[in-house]
Design an enzyme around this catalytic site. Structure first.
Site, PDB file in Angstrom:
ATOM      1  N   THR A 161       0.872  -1.186   0.000  1.00  0.00           N
ATOM      2  CA  THR A 161       0.000   0.000   0.000  1.00  0.00           C
ATOM      3  C   THR A 161       0.901   1.226   0.000  1.00  0.00           C
ATOM      4  O   THR A 161       2.071   1.142   0.409  1.00  0.00           O
ATOM      5  CB  THR A 161      -0.879   0.050   1.264  1.00  0.00           C
ATOM      6  OG1 THR A 161      -0.009   0.146   2.398  1.00  0.00           O
ATOM      7  CG2 THR A 161      -1.731  -1.184   1.410  1.00  0.00           C
ATOM      8  N   GLU A 200      -5.665  -4.245  -0.808  1.00  0.00           N
ATOM      9  CA  GLU A 200      -6.027  -5.404   0.014  1.00  0.00           C
ATOM     10  C   GLU A 200      -7.117  -6.266  -0.619  1.00  0.00           C
ATOM     11  O   GLU A 200      -7.349  -7.383  -0.200  1.00  0.00           O
ATOM     12  CB  GLU A 200      -6.528  -4.919   1.389  1.00  0.00           C
ATOM     13  CG  GLU A 200      -5.470  -4.324   2.302  1.00  0.00           C
ATOM     14  CD  GLU A 200      -5.169  -2.850   2.028  1.00  0.00           C
ATOM     15  OE1 GLU A 200      -5.503  -2.347   0.929  1.00  0.00           O
ATOM     16  OE2 GLU A 200      -4.586  -2.198   2.914  1.00  0.00           O
ATOM     17  N   LYS A 247     -14.490  15.763  11.844  1.00  0.00           N
ATOM     18  CA  LYS A 247     -15.263  15.515  13.066  1.00  0.00           C
ATOM     19  C   LYS A 247     -15.550  16.849  13.724  1.00  0.00           C
ATOM     20  O   LYS A 247     -14.668  17.506  14.253  1.00  0.00           O
ATOM     21  CB  LYS A 247     -14.474  14.593  14.005  1.00  0.00           C
ATOM     22  CG  LYS A 247     -14.136  13.276  13.330  1.00  0.00           C
ATOM     23  CD  LYS A 247     -13.391  12.324  14.235  1.00  0.00           C
ATOM     24  CE  LYS A 247     -13.009  11.072  13.460  1.00  0.00           C
ATOM     25  NZ  LYS A 247     -11.821  11.230  12.598  1.00  0.00           N
ATOM     26  N   TRP A 291     -20.065  13.943  12.075  1.00  0.00           N
ATOM     27  CA  TRP A 291     -19.091  13.757  10.998  1.00  0.00           C
ATOM     28  C   TRP A 291     -19.546  14.427   9.714  1.00  0.00           C
ATOM     29  O   TRP A 291     -20.707  14.317   9.331  1.00  0.00           O
ATOM     30  CB  TRP A 291     -18.896  12.256  10.714  1.00  0.00           C
ATOM     31  CG  TRP A 291     -18.096  11.555  11.762  1.00  0.00           C
ATOM     32  CD1 TRP A 291     -17.672  12.077  12.943  1.00  0.00           C
ATOM     33  CD2 TRP A 291     -17.619  10.205  11.717  1.00  0.00           C
ATOM     34  NE1 TRP A 291     -16.968  11.145  13.650  1.00  0.00           N
ATOM     35  CE2 TRP A 291     -16.923   9.981  12.922  1.00  0.00           C
ATOM     36  CE3 TRP A 291     -17.721   9.170  10.792  1.00  0.00           C
ATOM     37  CZ2 TRP A 291     -16.321   8.750  13.215  1.00  0.00           C
ATOM     38  CZ3 TRP A 291     -17.132   7.953  11.079  1.00  0.00           C
ATOM     39  CH2 TRP A 291     -16.432   7.748  12.280  1.00  0.00           C
TER      40      TRP A 291
HETATM   41  P1  ADP Z   1      -3.802   3.784  -1.052  1.00  0.00           P
HETATM   42  O1  ADP Z   1      -4.265   3.284   0.301  1.00  0.00           O
HETATM   43  O2  ADP Z   1      -2.385   3.835  -1.206  1.00  0.00           O
HETATM   44  O3  ADP Z   1      -4.560   4.988  -1.545  1.00  0.00           O
HETATM   45  P2  ADP Z   1      -5.382   1.891  -2.436  1.00  0.00           P
HETATM   46  O4  ADP Z   1      -5.596   2.143  -3.878  1.00  0.00           O
HETATM   47  O5  ADP Z   1      -5.258   0.513  -1.982  1.00  0.00           O
HETATM   48  O6  ADP Z   1      -4.118   2.652  -2.080  1.00  0.00           O
HETATM   49  O7  ADP Z   1      -6.521   2.653  -1.650  1.00  0.00           O
HETATM   50  C1  ADP Z   1      -7.736   2.071  -1.338  1.00  0.00           C
HETATM   51  C2  ADP Z   1      -8.671   3.129  -0.836  1.00  0.00           C
HETATM   52  O8  ADP Z   1      -9.017   4.019  -1.892  1.00  0.00           O
HETATM   53  C3  ADP Z   1      -9.982   2.615  -0.341  1.00  0.00           C
HETATM   54  O9  ADP Z   1      -9.881   2.142   0.981  1.00  0.00           O
HETATM   55  C4  ADP Z   1     -10.862   3.860  -0.447  1.00  0.00           C
HETATM   56  O10 ADP Z   1     -10.684   4.727   0.645  1.00  0.00           O
HETATM   57  C5  ADP Z   1     -10.318   4.532  -1.672  1.00  0.00           C
HETATM   58  N1  ADP Z   1     -11.170   4.230  -2.819  1.00  0.00           N
HETATM   59  C6  ADP Z   1     -10.996   3.295  -3.756  1.00  0.00           C
HETATM   60  N2  ADP Z   1     -11.979   3.316  -4.673  1.00  0.00           N
HETATM   61  C7  ADP Z   1     -12.827   4.305  -4.296  1.00  0.00           C
HETATM   62  C8  ADP Z   1     -14.037   4.844  -4.828  1.00  0.00           C
HETATM   63  N3  ADP Z   1     -14.591   4.387  -5.930  1.00  0.00           N
HETATM   64  N4  ADP Z   1     -14.601   5.848  -4.146  1.00  0.00           N
HETATM   65  C9  ADP Z   1     -14.062   6.352  -3.027  1.00  0.00           C
HETATM   66  N5  ADP Z   1     -12.922   5.901  -2.492  1.00  0.00           N
HETATM   67  C10 ADP Z   1     -12.309   4.891  -3.114  1.00  0.00           C
END
Ligand code: ADP
Length: 545
Positions: free
Chosen positions: A186, A329, A439, A444
């Site tokens: 990540t 993940e 917050k 929220w």
């Molecule tokens: P990083 O954590 O490095 O940004 P990831 O691509 O694994 O890498 O991130 C996953 C996160 O991206 C998700 O937990 C979510 O918060 C956000 N995310 C992914 N797709 C969407 C979406 N369609 N809308 C909103 N948030 C998203």
């Protein structure tokens, strides 16, 4: 009673064999500094088998980690399969990580070899002295004449094409579907990056999920342009799905400028192009006036897709953007926001809401939204909870990492760190990332929703909303706004625009105009950077309070 079916392993060699046998003439196009390079699955598969031989010749151990530091190219696709299909583990390094994080992940994964594009040597070479396990650096010459380094007493340096020319075609060895095929870290907005390892099985099943008609529906007739990097959560499964289906693949290489991407879409007759929202914000304007009739789907995720972007896309190409949710993940595809047939006749407002949501879980994935009391939220569009995921391509923790325990629930679901609600139609709607939610006075505010509304203002190109400390309310929203070229809008105009669109107490306390929203290593808005930048920002009225 057991069934009569054969016990066959779900391993990735099957994809390569299928592409080589049935689609040997299908093209893989790579945009390079020297222009478009074209190859076919037939030639690619043969090189991939020889590359497996190269890994043997270099003495990479049986389960050795094979790292890549590369753009999206046909060679990168060779590595994508040669490493796992020879029993090794592919480790895609994120090109834009902070240097110390790059060193951390190379050492943590114990990479034995790094395959690097020549154009990227400048980023990698200064770190090589800190790598503990790397024995070989293999340079893939992409036409950018960076100096080829040598490391006295350090890793040996090789040329990719020379190694391939000297290797025999080697049979694949991957007999166990549960073996790790690849790993991805990540991007680590807090603390060190965390590693997820994918198995052959999880990748195989995830690929088939990407080919389902109710998700992205990849078929052999597609021309796929993965703008999403191959180091960002497996290019969202598209590199694997292209090979598995035999679809033509257009690899954008290093030039991700909007004009180039728009040209590729038109000239290569791209049917499926995928990238994060910030990519499409630029490309959509360049698509205006071009022939985009081949396009059939534009999957987009990684962060929320603003309604204004999806609508603008529809205006220019006739297609709204297809929002998908996922994370490193989750391999990553977890849910897709397709409007199901029984909802197609909904009001325009409802359709916008569904498209702006994160959609329905993909077959095979289970999602639940859980309140702090451990109850699943009702489908009321209001009650918030933590999004948790389970399924055969959802991780069970992190590679060799103490943080695994806190990432999982007691009953084995992956905690996403996303706050969500469920819409009455059963669609998932993300409110925010836990760390981005504002917050205020015990309630929220969703930064995502505020951004969505602000970006609907015609003068606004980009908007990110962050929490700023407030003596009375704990936190209050601050809107950081980038105006479109030549457009004008004042703070008061932006705030007045929000009046009636969001609850009164959601309206940001202030608006700052910035030149650009800082981006993370995978092109998302970096609210962490903005929070640092505006940590001492004094909101109006606070000094006199
Ligand atoms: P990083 O954590 O490095 O940004 P990831 O691509 O694994 O890498 O991130 C996953 C996160 O991206 C998700 O937990 C979510 O918060 C956000 N995310 C992914 N797709 C969407 C979406 N369609 N809308 C909103 N948030 C998203």
């Amino acid at each position: 009673m057991l069934g009569t079916m054969q016990e066959r392993q779900l391993t990735l060699d099957h994809f390569v064999n299928r592409a080589e046998t049935y689609f040997p003439d299908r093209e893989i196009v790579t945009n390079t500094a020297a222009g478009l390079q074209r190859t076919t699955y037939g030639a690619w598969a043969d090189r991939t088998h020889r590359l497996a031989g190269v890994l043997d010749n270099l003495g990479i151990s049986a389960e050795g980690r094979v790292a890549t530091f590369a753009w999206n190219t046909a060679r990168h696709l060779e590595l994508y399969f040669a490493a796992p299909c020879s029993g090794r583990v592919l480790h895609t390094l994120n090109l834009r990580l902070f240097p110390e994080q790059l060193t951390y992940i190379v050492n943590h994964a114990e990479d034995e070899v790094i395959f690097v594009d020549r154009s990227l040597l400048g980023l990698l070479v200064p770190r090589v002295g800190e790598f503990n396990t790397v024995k070989h650096i293999v340079v893939m010459d992409d036409g950018v004449p960076n100096e080829i380094p040598s490391f006295d007493g350090g890793p040996e340096v090789h040329d990719y094409e020379e190694l391939l020319a000297g290797a025999e075609r080697t049979e694949f060895r991957c007999a166990d579907e549960w073996a790790a095929a690849s790993m991805c870290y990540t991007s680590g907005t807090t603390g060190n990056p965390k590693g997820v390892t994918y198995t052959h099985r999880s990748t195989y099943l995830h690929t088939m999920a990407a080919m389902l008609a109710d998700t992205i529906g990849v078929t052999e007739a597609d021309v796929i342009l993965p703008v999403v990097p191959m180091f960002h959560a497996n290019a969202w499964g598209l590199a694997h799905a292209a090979v598995a289906s035999g679809a033509k693949l257009v690899q954008p290489g290093p030039d991700l400028s909007p004009g180039t991407l728009a040209r590729l879409i038109e000239e290569e007759k791209v049917t499926l192009a995928a990238g994060v929202p910030t990519i499409w914000m630029g490309v959509v304007e360049e698509l205006e006036g071009r022939d985009t009739s081949a396009l059939r789907v534009v999957p987009c995720g990684g962060s929320a897709v603003p309604t204004s972007l999806s609508k603008r896309f529809e205006e220019v190409t006739g297609l709204p953007i297809l929002q998908a949710w996922g994370m490193t993940e989750t391999s990553p595809v977890g849910s897709v926001a397709k409007v199901i047939s029984s909802l197609e006749d909904s009001s325009e407002e409802k359709l916008d809401e569904l498209r702006a949501s994160q959609g329905l879980p993909v077959l095979g994935v289970e999602l639940r939204v859980v309140t702090p009391d451990g109850e699943q939220v009702p489908w009321d569009g209001e009650t918030q909870g933590e999004l948790q995921a389970a399924g055969p391509w959802i991780t069970n923790g992190y590679y060799n990492d103490e943080r695994s325990a806190e990432a999982m629930t007691e009953d084995g679901w992956c905690r996403t760190g996303d706050v969500a609600v469920m819409l009455p139609e059963g669609y998932l709607k993300l409110v925010d990332r836990t760390k981005d939610v504002i917050k205020t006075g015990g309630e929220w505010i969703s930064s995502v929703e505020l951004e969505n509304e602000i970006m609907a203002h015609p003068a606004v190109a980009e908007a990110a909303v962050i929490a700023v400390a407030h003596p009375k309310w704990a936190e209050r929203p601050l809107a950081c706004v980038v105006l479109r070229d030549g457009a004008e809008a004042t703070r008061d105009e932006i705030l007045a625009f929000l009046d009636g669109r969001v609850a009164k107490w959601w309206i940001p306390d202030d608006v700052v105009f910035i030149d650009e929203v800082p981006k993370t290593s995978v092109g998302k808005f970096s609210k962490k950077t903005l929070r640092e930048q505006f940590a001492d920002y004094e909101l109006p009225g606070v000094a006199d309070a």
